[in-house]
Design a protein around this motif. Structure first.
Motif, PDB file in Angstrom:
ATOM      1  N   GLU A 386       0.841  -1.206   0.000  1.00 30.91           N
ATOM      2  CA  GLU A 386       0.000   0.000   0.000  1.00 30.91           C
ATOM      3  C   GLU A 386       0.869   1.247   0.000  1.00 30.91           C
ATOM      4  N   ASN A 387       0.435   2.220  -0.810  1.00 26.95           N
ATOM      5  CA  ASN A 387       1.133   3.506  -0.882  1.00 26.95           C
ATOM      6  C   ASN A 387       0.058   4.595  -0.736  1.00 26.95           C
ATOM      7  N   PHE A 388      -0.222   4.961   0.531  1.00 20.99           N
ATOM      8  CA  PHE A 388      -1.307   5.887   0.827  1.00 20.99           C
ATOM      9  C   PHE A 388      -0.750   7.189   1.386  1.00 20.99           C
ATOM     10  N   PRO A 389      -1.525   8.313   1.264  1.00 20.24           N
ATOM     11  CA  PRO A 389      -1.108   9.571   1.907  1.00 20.24           C
ATOM     12  C   PRO A 389      -1.051   9.390   3.421  1.00 20.24           C
ATOM     13  N   GLY A 390      -0.340  10.285   4.094  1.00 23.97           N
ATOM     14  CA  GLY A 390      -0.127  10.156   5.537  1.00 23.97           C
ATOM     15  C   GLY A 390      -1.411  10.148   6.348  1.00 23.97           C
ATOM     16  N   ASP A 391      -1.800  11.322   6.837  1.00 23.22           N
ATOM     17  CA  ASP A 391      -2.965  11.425   7.711  1.00 23.22           C
ATOM     18  C   ASP A 391      -4.211  11.891   6.953  1.00 23.22           C
ATOM     19  N   ASP A 392      -4.117  12.036   5.654  1.00 22.16           N
ATOM     20  CA  ASP A 392      -5.253  12.516   4.853  1.00 22.16           C
ATOM     21  C   ASP A 392      -6.293  11.398   4.705  1.00 22.16           C
ATOM     22  N   PRO A 393      -7.574  11.662   5.087  1.00 26.38           N
ATOM     23  CA  PRO A 393      -8.590  10.612   4.960  1.00 26.38           C
ATOM     24  C   PRO A 393      -9.050  10.379   3.519  1.00 26.38           C
ATOM     25  N   CYS A 394      -8.688  11.302   2.603  1.00 25.14           N
ATOM     26  CA  CYS A 394      -9.077  11.189   1.183  1.00 25.14           C
ATOM     27  C   CYS A 394     -10.595  11.034   1.066  1.00 25.14           C
ATOM     28  N   MET A 395     -11.324  12.131   1.318  1.00 27.52           N
ATOM     29  CA  MET A 395     -12.782  12.104   1.330  1.00 27.52           C
ATOM     30  C   MET A 395     -13.356  12.289  -0.072  1.00 27.52           C
ATOM     31  N   MET A 396     -14.447  11.574  -0.347  1.00 26.82           N
ATOM     32  CA  MET A 396     -15.192  11.730  -1.590  1.00 26.82           C
ATOM     33  C   MET A 396     -16.665  11.454  -1.290  1.00 26.82           C
ATOM     34  N   LEU A 397     -17.543  11.862  -2.212  1.00 22.70           N
ATOM     35  CA  LEU A 397     -18.964  11.592  -2.048  1.00 22.70           C
ATOM     36  C   LEU A 397     -19.293  10.267  -2.720  1.00 22.70           C
ATOM     37  N   GLY A 398     -19.911   9.362  -1.970  1.00 26.93           N
ATOM     38  CA  GLY A 398     -20.241   8.074  -2.578  1.00 26.93           C
ATOM     39  C   GLY A 398     -20.958   7.148  -1.618  1.00 26.93           C
ATOM     40  N   ASP A 399     -21.252   5.952  -2.126  1.00 32.98           N
ATOM     41  CA  ASP A 399     -21.885   4.879  -1.358  1.00 32.98           C
ATOM     42  C   ASP A 399     -20.777   3.930  -0.874  1.00 32.98           C
ATOM     43  N   TYR A 400     -20.590   3.871   0.434  1.00 29.71           N
ATOM     44  CA  TYR A 400     -19.491   3.079   1.010  1.00 29.71           C
ATOM     45  C   TYR A 400     -19.532   1.635   0.522  1.00 29.71           C
ATOM     46  N   VAL A 401     -20.718   1.016   0.564  1.00 32.88           N
ATOM     47  CA  VAL A 401     -20.839  -0.409   0.222  1.00 32.88           C
ATOM     48  C   VAL A 401     -20.508  -0.648  -1.241  1.00 32.88           C
ATOM     49  N   ARG A 402     -21.033   0.222  -2.130  1.00 32.88           N
ATOM     50  CA  ARG A 402     -20.786   0.042  -3.571  1.00 32.88           C
ATOM     51  C   ARG A 402     -19.314   0.265  -3.908  1.00 32.88           C
ATOM     52  N   LEU A 403     -18.704   1.280  -3.299  1.00 28.32           N
ATOM     53  CA  LEU A 403     -17.280   1.546  -3.567  1.00 28.32           C
ATOM     54  C   LEU A 403     -16.417   0.381  -3.087  1.00 28.32           C
ATOM     55  N   ARG A 404     -16.738  -0.150  -1.931  1.00 24.71           N
ATOM     56  CA  ARG A 404     -15.992  -1.312  -1.425  1.00 24.71           C
ATOM     57  C   ARG A 404     -16.147  -2.496  -2.377  1.00 24.71           C
ATOM     58  N   GLN A 405     -17.381  -2.702  -2.865  1.00 24.18           N
ATOM     59  CA  GLN A 405     -17.626  -3.795  -3.810  1.00 24.18           C
ATOM     60  C   GLN A 405     -16.813  -3.604  -5.093  1.00 24.18           C
ATOM     61  N   MET A 406     -16.745  -2.377  -5.589  1.00 15.32           N
ATOM     62  CA  MET A 406     -16.018  -2.084  -6.825  1.00 15.32           C
ATOM     63  C   MET A 406     -14.529  -2.395  -6.678  1.00 15.32           C
ATOM     64  N   PHE A 407     -13.913  -1.906  -5.581  1.00 19.56           N
ATOM     65  CA  PHE A 407     -12.480  -2.147  -5.390  1.00 19.56           C
ATOM     66  C   PHE A 407     -12.194  -3.632  -5.144  1.00 19.56           C
ATOM     67  N   LEU A 408     -13.105  -4.310  -4.443  1.00 24.00           N
ATOM     68  CA  LEU A 408     -12.914  -5.745  -4.185  1.00 24.00           C
ATOM     69  C   LEU A 408     -12.974  -6.559  -5.480  1.00 24.00           C
ATOM     70  N   ILE A 409     -13.832  -6.138  -6.424  1.00 19.37           N
ATOM     71  CA  ILE A 409     -13.897  -6.828  -7.719  1.00 19.37           C
ATOM     72  C   ILE A 409     -12.540  -6.774  -8.412  1.00 19.37           C
ATOM     73  N   ILE A 410     -11.924  -5.585  -8.410  1.00 24.70           N
ATOM     74  CA  ILE A 410     -10.630  -5.401  -9.070  1.00 24.70           C
ATOM     75  C   ILE A 410      -9.543  -6.203  -8.342  1.00 24.70           C
ATOM     76  N   ILE A 411      -9.525  -6.126  -7.006  1.00 28.77           N
ATOM     77  CA  ILE A 411      -8.507  -6.857  -6.232  1.00 28.77           C
ATOM     78  C   ILE A 411      -8.684  -8.370  -6.396  1.00 28.77           C
ATOM     79  N   ASP A 412      -9.963  -8.818  -6.414  1.00 27.04           N
ATOM     80  CA  ASP A 412     -10.235 -10.244  -6.612  1.00 27.04           C
ATOM     81  C   ASP A 412      -9.721 -10.711  -7.975  1.00 27.04           C
TER      82      ASP A 412
END
Length: 514
Positions: A386-412
């Motif tokens: 993982e290469n993430f910013p330090g303390d920045d939460p990186c906020m965006m507007l979205g649906d938590y469940v759908r975004l998690r599903q999208m990233f999991l599809i790619i990682i899977d």
């Protein structure tokens, strides 16, 4: 009896004539509207022109007449001041006769009034009225301004004269003190006859009537001329509505009607293209149902075969029976995944479906995903970096469940096509108020021939690693990204790995979500 029949016949012909006129108006409504609009504009313009002309004429008359009265008033004021200064009362009385002649000839009253507030008021013998008595408020207004040494005027309805009156007051200056010792007020009646408005109105109306007669004929010819290209446009629209999308050729594209025809030609081309797309979508729909049927037929056939075998009692060994049950369960799970993916995809592709958005942290989402990664990559011993910013939460507007599903599809997918002991790297960074996410693997990669099709329905890699896939995962991920106004792209090289790129708008304000 004959007269009665004749009368009935005349009535019938009149009704028939009215019906013919009404049918013509209904059939040629554009011509009628143009004609009536032109007539309305003409009448309105003429009326406004007449009203404005009369008002301007009245104002100009009052202004010029006020200047004339002021000029006469100055002369009278100078004479009265000189007579009073030299004590020539007899000459003033003779001059009063001249003033009476002015009043009689010009329908104007001349008032000479003493200013009682002055240090040396005008002698009463040289006046013809007082500032008290039967004077109106409008008269007092101009008189008091003249007391201040100014020439003033006003015009309005006067109760004393019973008509509109023009009042001009000129100060009479005392040479010794320099004050206005008195006032000469000229009052002129300004009725319509005096200004010649009645005659001017008659001439205007006569001119307008003649112009109406000529203009109505011109309006009819003009409306007929204008309706011809409209009739052509109507024929083209009727042709297009019947499915004939052949080109519309405008005669003069630079004109307004030509631009309408150009737009109609563009519309015909777009409708023709839409018809081709509709036919293509219909074929896609048929292919979709064929693919779904194919995907469901195979596991159903397998399950039925195993069920029939068990039902017939062909296999009795316990371990073989348990193996068949396990395979049937696996096929059911495969169908369940397919139906679930189809349900999600249908929701995502529905234009009316809106994702409920709220501020979410990408760091929190990937923190949640990291716990699932260990389970997904355990079998192949995949290492997640993982290469993430330090303390920045990186906020965006979205649906938590759908975004998690999208990233999991790619990682899977990345795990599925990675080698044993491989690496998968996730990187998040910001640029120009945009959030960028990269998910990279070092697996088998995707060939250039396959790359354009990986986001299509039921497109499945023929590699052994994807034998259990439904062919819908990447398309679901793409639709979730689109519903979040994001961008999902991919880069890959055969044998060297694949990288998926995401781009979303950063949420810079929590206002309204707290």
């Amino acid at each position: 009896m004959y007269n009665r029949i004749k009368e009935m016949q005349n009535r019938f012909l009149k009704k028939l004539q009215v019906k013919k006129i009404w049918f013509f108006i209904v059939k040629n409504d554009v011509v009628a509207k143009i004609y009536l609009s032109f007539t309305f504009v003409l009448v309105l313009t003429s009326l406004l022109t007449g009203i404005i002309f009369i008002r301007l004429y009245r104002q100009n008359y009052i202004r010029s007449h006020a200047e004339l009265l002021a000029k006469q008033g100055k002369k009278i004021a100078k004479r009265v001041a000189r007579f009073e200064r030299n004590g020539k009362i007899e000459q003033f009385l003779n001059y009063s006769t001249y003033i009476d002649e002015i009043e009689s000839a010009e329908n104007t009253d001349v008032w000479i009034i003493s200013n009682e507030n002055a240090s040396r008021p005008l002698n009463k013998e040289y006046t013809s009225g007082t500032a008290s008595g039967s004077l109106t408020d409008d008269m007092y207004d101009v008189i008091y301004k003249a007391y201040e040494g100014k020439i003033s005027s006003s015009s309005s309805y006067d109760d004393i004269y019973g008509m509109a009156a023009l009042r001009v007051a000129v100060p009479v200056f005392d040479k010794g003190t320099g004050e206005a010792s008195g006032v000469v007020m000229m009052v002129s009646m300004i009725d319509k006859q005096t200004m010649g408005i009645d005659k001017g109105t008659y001439l205007i109306i006569s001119s307008l009537f003649l112009s109406f007669l000529v203009s109505f004929g011109v309006a009819f010819l003009f409306s007929q001329y204008l309706s011809k290209p409209l009739a052509k446009i109507s024929r083209n629209i009727n042709r297009i509505s019947k499915g004939d999308y052949s080109p519309v050729k405008p005669r003069k594209p630079e004109t307004q009607l030509g631009r309408i025809e150009t737009t109609l030609d563009r519309l015909a081309k777009q409708l023709g293209q839409a018809e081709k797309e509709r036919e293509s979508l219909e074929q896609v729909r048929r292919d979709f149902f064929a693919n779904v049927s194919h995907e469901l037929r195979t596991p159903i056939t397998v399950i039925r075969g195993y069920a029939e075998t068990l039902n017939d009692g062909v296999i009795t060994e316990q371990h073989a029976v348990e193996d068949m049950y396990q395979r049937m369960l696996s096929e059911c799970q495969s169908m369940e995944r397919l139906v679930g993916d189809l349900f999600i995809l249908s929701k995502m592709q529905n234009p009316d479906f809106q994702v409920e958005k709220e501020p979410v942290s990408l760091m929190q989402i990937f923190g949640d995903i990291s716990r699932s990664e260990k389970v997904i990559g355990k079998e192949k011993n995949i290492q997640f970096k993982e290469n993430f910013p330090g303390d920045d939460p990186c906020m965006m507007l979205g649906d938590y469940v759908r975004l998690r599903q999208m990233f999991l599809i790619i990682i899977d997918n990345a795990v599925k096509f990675s080698h044993e002991n491989g690496n998968i790297t996730t990187e998040i960074y910001k640029k120009s108020e945009k959030l960028h996410i990269k998910i990279s693997d070092e697996g088998v990669g995707i060939s250039k021939e396959e790359l354009p099709y990986i986001f299509e329905k039921f497109y499945k890699s023929k590699l052994k690693q994807n034998e259990k896939g439904t062919g819908l995962g990447l398309m679901i991920a793409k639709q979730i990204a689109l519903k979040h106004d994001g961008v999902l792209t991919v880069q890959s090289e055969k044998g060297k790995g694949t990288t998926f790129f995401f781009e979303f708008d950063e949420c810079t304000s929590m206002e309204g979500y707290e």
